[in-house]
Design a protein around this motif. Structure first.
Motif, PDB file in Angstrom:
ATOM      1  N   ALA A  69      -5.247  -0.545  -3.064  1.00  0.00           N
ATOM      2  CA  ALA A  69      -3.935  -0.150  -3.426  1.00  0.00           C
ATOM      3  C   ALA A  69      -3.888   0.224  -4.858  1.00  0.00           C
ATOM      4  CB  ALA A  69      -2.917  -1.290  -2.839  1.00  0.00           C
ATOM      5  N   LYS A  70      -4.435  -0.636  -5.645  1.00  0.00           N
ATOM      6  CA  LYS A  70      -4.732  -0.299  -6.989  1.00  0.00           C
ATOM      7  C   LYS A  70      -5.509   1.061  -7.405  1.00  0.00           C
ATOM      8  CE  LYS A  70      -2.472  -3.971  -8.569  1.00  0.00           C
ATOM      9  NZ  LYS A  70      -1.111  -3.769  -9.026  1.00  0.00           N
ATOM     10  N   GLY A  71      -6.290   1.348  -6.246  1.00  0.00           N
ATOM     11  CA  GLY A  71      -7.174   2.499  -6.662  1.00  0.00           C
ATOM     12  C   GLY A  71      -6.528   3.740  -6.392  1.00  0.00           C
ATOM     13  N   GLU A  72      -5.169   3.514  -5.919  1.00  0.00           N
ATOM     14  CA  GLU A  72      -4.291   4.736  -5.501  1.00  0.00           C
ATOM     15  C   GLU A  72      -3.842   5.482  -7.038  1.00  0.00           C
ATOM     16  OE1 GLU A  72      -1.001   3.627  -3.305  1.00  0.00           O
ATOM     17  OE2 GLU A  72      -2.327   2.877  -1.540  1.00  0.00           O
ATOM     18  N   ILE A  73      -3.888   4.816  -8.147  1.00  0.00           N
ATOM     19  CA  ILE A  73      -3.384   5.426  -9.338  1.00  0.00           C
ATOM     20  C   ILE A  73      -4.049   6.491  -9.655  1.00  0.00           C
ATOM     21  CG2 ILE A  73      -4.931   3.902 -10.793  1.00  0.00           C
ATOM     22  CD1 ILE A  73      -2.624   3.719 -12.904  1.00  0.00           C
ATOM     23  N   PHE A  74      -5.481   6.599  -9.132  1.00  0.00           N
ATOM     24  CA  PHE A  74      -6.266   7.904  -9.556  1.00  0.00           C
ATOM     25  C   PHE A  74      -6.082   8.904  -8.785  1.00  0.00           C
ATOM     26  CE2 PHE A  74      -9.375   4.016  -9.740  1.00  0.00           C
ATOM     27  CZ  PHE A  74      -9.305   3.894 -10.997  1.00  0.00           C
ATOM     28  N   GLU A  75      -5.185   8.855  -7.567  1.00  0.00           N
ATOM     29  CA  GLU A  75      -4.876  10.100  -6.829  1.00  0.00           C
ATOM     30  C   GLU A  75      -3.972  11.140  -7.748  1.00  0.00           C
ATOM     31  OE1 GLU A  75      -3.439   8.847  -3.224  1.00  0.00           O
ATOM     32  OE2 GLU A  75      -4.695   7.424  -2.900  1.00  0.00           O
ATOM     33  N   GLY A  76      -3.292  10.683  -8.877  1.00  0.00           N
ATOM     34  CA  GLY A  76      -2.502  11.403  -9.545  1.00  0.00           C
ATOM     35  C   GLY A  76      -3.025  12.066 -10.669  1.00  0.00           C
ATOM     36  N   LEU A  77      -4.294  11.916 -10.872  1.00  0.00           N
ATOM     37  CA  LEU A  77      -4.899  12.085 -12.223  1.00  0.00           C
ATOM     38  C   LEU A  77      -4.957  13.580 -12.415  1.00  0.00           C
ATOM     39  CD1 LEU A  77      -8.090  10.198 -12.487  1.00  0.00           C
ATOM     40  CD2 LEU A  77      -6.444  10.393 -14.240  1.00  0.00           C
ATOM     41  N   GLU A  78      -4.651  14.323 -13.647  1.00  0.00           N
ATOM     42  CA  GLU A  78      -4.393  15.726 -13.945  1.00  0.00           C
ATOM     43  C   GLU A  78      -6.064  16.271 -13.948  1.00  0.00           C
ATOM     44  OE1 GLU A  78      -1.258  17.663 -15.266  1.00  0.00           O
ATOM     45  OE2 GLU A  78      -1.452  16.835 -13.371  1.00  0.00           O
ATOM     46  N   PRO A  79      -6.082  17.480 -13.539  1.00  0.00           N
ATOM     47  CA  PRO A  79      -7.479  18.025 -13.704  1.00  0.00           C
ATOM     48  C   PRO A  79      -8.227  17.884 -14.947  1.00  0.00           C
ATOM     49  CG  PRO A  79      -6.042  19.817 -12.861  1.00  0.00           C
ATOM     50  CD  PRO A  79      -5.174  18.471 -13.241  1.00  0.00           C
ATOM     51  N   ALA A 104       0.854  -1.249   0.168  1.00  0.00           N
ATOM     52  CA  ALA A 104       0.047  -0.097   0.006  1.00  0.00           C
ATOM     53  C   ALA A 104       0.863   1.214  -0.034  1.00  0.00           C
ATOM     54  CB  ALA A 104      -0.856  -0.070   1.311  1.00  0.00           C
ATOM     55  N   GLY A 105       0.502   2.297  -0.606  1.00  0.00           N
ATOM     56  CA  GLY A 105       1.029   3.786  -0.707  1.00  0.00           C
ATOM     57  C   GLY A 105       2.136   3.704  -1.945  1.00  0.00           C
ATOM     58  N   GLU A 106       2.618   2.729  -2.321  1.00  0.00           N
ATOM     59  CA  GLU A 106       3.497   2.853  -3.525  1.00  0.00           C
ATOM     60  C   GLU A 106       2.917   3.363  -5.003  1.00  0.00           C
ATOM     61  OE1 GLU A 106       6.313  -1.262  -2.475  1.00  0.00           O
ATOM     62  OE2 GLU A 106       4.794  -1.301  -3.876  1.00  0.00           O
ATOM     63  N   LEU A 107       1.682   2.701  -5.257  1.00  0.00           N
ATOM     64  CA  LEU A 107       1.212   3.328  -6.303  1.00  0.00           C
ATOM     65  C   LEU A 107       0.808   4.899  -6.293  1.00  0.00           C
ATOM     66  CD1 LEU A 107      -1.231   1.028  -8.214  1.00  0.00           C
ATOM     67  CD2 LEU A 107       0.332   2.407  -9.020  1.00  0.00           C
ATOM     68  N   ALA A 108       0.426   5.410  -5.097  1.00  0.00           N
ATOM     69  CA  ALA A 108       0.179   6.945  -4.705  1.00  0.00           C
ATOM     70  C   ALA A 108       1.462   7.762  -5.061  1.00  0.00           C
ATOM     71  CB  ALA A 108      -0.201   7.001  -3.186  1.00  0.00           C
ATOM     72  N   ALA A 109       2.358   7.169  -4.644  1.00  0.00           N
ATOM     73  CA  ALA A 109       3.782   7.941  -4.976  1.00  0.00           C
ATOM     74  C   ALA A 109       4.201   8.099  -6.550  1.00  0.00           C
ATOM     75  CB  ALA A 109       4.944   7.449  -4.392  1.00  0.00           C
ATOM     76  N   LEU A 110       3.849   6.761  -7.119  1.00  0.00           N
ATOM     77  CA  LEU A 110       4.326   6.717  -8.621  1.00  0.00           C
ATOM     78  C   LEU A 110       3.168   7.466  -9.649  1.00  0.00           C
ATOM     79  CD1 LEU A 110       5.076   2.897  -8.961  1.00  0.00           C
ATOM     80  CD2 LEU A 110       6.456   4.661  -8.413  1.00  0.00           C
TER      81      LEU A 110
END
Length: 466
Positions: free
Chosen positions: A201-211, A164-170
């Motif tokens: 954990a996979k859902g963390e990818i959405f945290e980096g979405l551009e506006p 957990a947390g790795e995808l949020a950083a990437l």
């Protein structure tokens, strides 16, 4: 030609000091991968130090290096080379003005990424950049970003995790305009309490979405609502794909062919019919995610359909070859790169659809499955029987539960490791066989693939990809 990086661009990006001007057209941190004109980043790791390989890198043609120690060749001097790799990736992403797509999931990440590249590059020749191999971790993602030309129209980046947390950083490095989750499965479940935690954990990818960003996720997944909840705070639009008519991109017709599958998809504003050259139901799912992403970035859907018809499998991920065996040939399906319960069942099902004299499954143990590992392995008995597999060669100690489950049901052999599997191969395969090789990468089944493709088991005759 405009260089990928100048020494002064690098210094500005990483807060370094130039010692000898140079231009670089590639980036590497493995001295064995350095080519003429590359930038070599001398990373320090737990086992080794890239500074030890500076001479090798310059001998291979490196234009310059990023270092934190003394260096005799052209270089940019920094405090910490690992921090500089990340900073260079951030700078590459910042200067690129095109669209960026991020891909994650428990299965299908690399295949989806490669299919996206083929589909989009067909209409934008040379304008699409993607991460190579499976460079999807804390070093691979910034390296892939650093390799991206400033004038790229589209960038495609695979992102993986086992904690957990790795995808949020990437994802905050990649900053995608479109973020895809291919599927949720019990991969790396040794590090998670349950499959719901993997979905989170996979859902963390959405945290980096551009506006204005778009989230793409599987409608058919039991974790659909969980993924939608993860995407909703960050995505301006959520697009689902799947077999259900409720999905924004869904199947209208699927027609198996002798080679591949004919698919008709319904999109929000059109229909698309095309052939997928790669066989298997899992490729239909991958194709829906890819088509959704091509549509989301305004890509050429007709060109994407043509690309699917021409797409070959990847080494370790579905590449098909005719290989010589004693007194004839066999079909080799190379899925040796990795495995989890979902991908294993999908490829066994694909083997069952293959026309062959015999169907042979060479299966390596699945790693990092935690306390349920025996259950996950034993459960493969169902897919093997349903596929009509004639012989199974099981590799690794964690395959013991499956061996027990197969007793009296399917002809099989169980060996401890890849070396023993290689020794058993000549007696296990015959002309006309379809041979599936799949297992976790660490078990080393790629060596079996090499033996078969080299012709070492049939007097040295050569192989032929199909």
């Amino acid at each position: 030609m405009t260089p990928l990086w100048t020494a002064f661009d690098i210094a500005a990006a990483v807060d370094g000091e130039v010692h000898g001007a140079f231009d670089a057209n590639g980036v590497a941190f493995d001295s064995r991968e350095v080519g003429p004109g590359d930038l070599f980043i001398a990373l320090r790791g737990e086992a080794t130090d890239g500074h030890r390989f500076l001479d090798r890198a310059f001998a291979a043609g490196a234009a310059g290096a990023i270092v934190s120690d003394a260096c005799s060749g052209p270089h940019v001097r920094v405090e910490d080379t690992a921090d500089s790799l990340i900073a260079l990736g951030i700078a590459a992403r910042k200067r690129m003005k095109g669209k960026v797509i991020g891909v994650t999931g428990s299965v299908g990440k690399t295949g989806t990424k490669e299919a996206l590249f083929a589909c989009l590059d067909r209409g934008l020749r040379g304008g699409v950049h993607r991460s190579v191999k499976s460079y999807n971790n804390h070093t691979g993602v910034p390296l892939s970003l650093a390799r991206m030309p400033a004038d790229s129209r589209i960038g495609i980046f695979e992102m993986g995790m086992n904690h957990a947390g790795e995808l949020a950083a990437l994802t905050r490095l990649v900053r995608p305009h479109v973020a895809i989750v291919t599927a949720i499965a019990p991969a790396h479940s040794a590090y998670f309490a349950n499959e719901e935690a993997i979905a989170d954990a996979k859902g963390e990818i959405f945290e980096g979405l551009e506006p204005g960003g778009i989230a793409i996720l599987p409608e058919d997944s039991p974790h659909r609502d969980r993924l939608i909840a993860a995407a909703r705070p960050y995505a301006s639009k959520i697009v689902t794909f799947g077999t259900s008519e409720d999905a924004d991109v869904h199947v209208q017709d699927v027609v198996p062919l002798d080679e591949g599958t004919l698919v008709s998809l319904i999109l929000p504003d059109r229909e698309l019919t095309f052939t997928i050259a790669a066989p298997g139901q899992h490729w239909v799912s991958n194709a829906m995610a890819v088509v959704a992403a091509v549509w989301a970035v305004g890509g050429d859907l007709a060109a994407a359909g043509l690309a699917f018809a021409e797409m070959e499998g990847l080494a370790g991920r579905g590449l098909r070859s005719r290989v010589p065996v004693r007194d004839g040939e066999a079909l080799l399906i190379d899925e040796s790169y990795n495995a989890n319960p979902v991908s294993m069942a999908a490829t066994i099902r694909m083997l069952g659809e293959q026309k062959a004299v015999r169907k042979v499954a060479i299966l390596g143990e699945m790693r990092e499955l935690g306390v349920r590992s025996p259950e996950y392995h034993a459960d493969l008995v169902g897919p093997l029987r349903a596929a009509g597999v004639d012989f199974a060669l099981l590799v690794g100690s964690e395959m013991r539960p499956l061996a027990n489950a197969l007793e009296g049901r399917i002809d099989f052999a169980h060996v401890p490791d890849a070396e023993a599997a290689i020794a058993a191969l000549p007696g296990a395969i015959a002309p006309g066989d379809a041979i599936l090789i799949k297992g976790s990468n660490a078990i080393g089944l790629s060596r079996l693939v090499e033996q078969l493709r080299s012709g070492a088991l049939a007097g040295g005759r050569t192989t032929c990809s199909i």
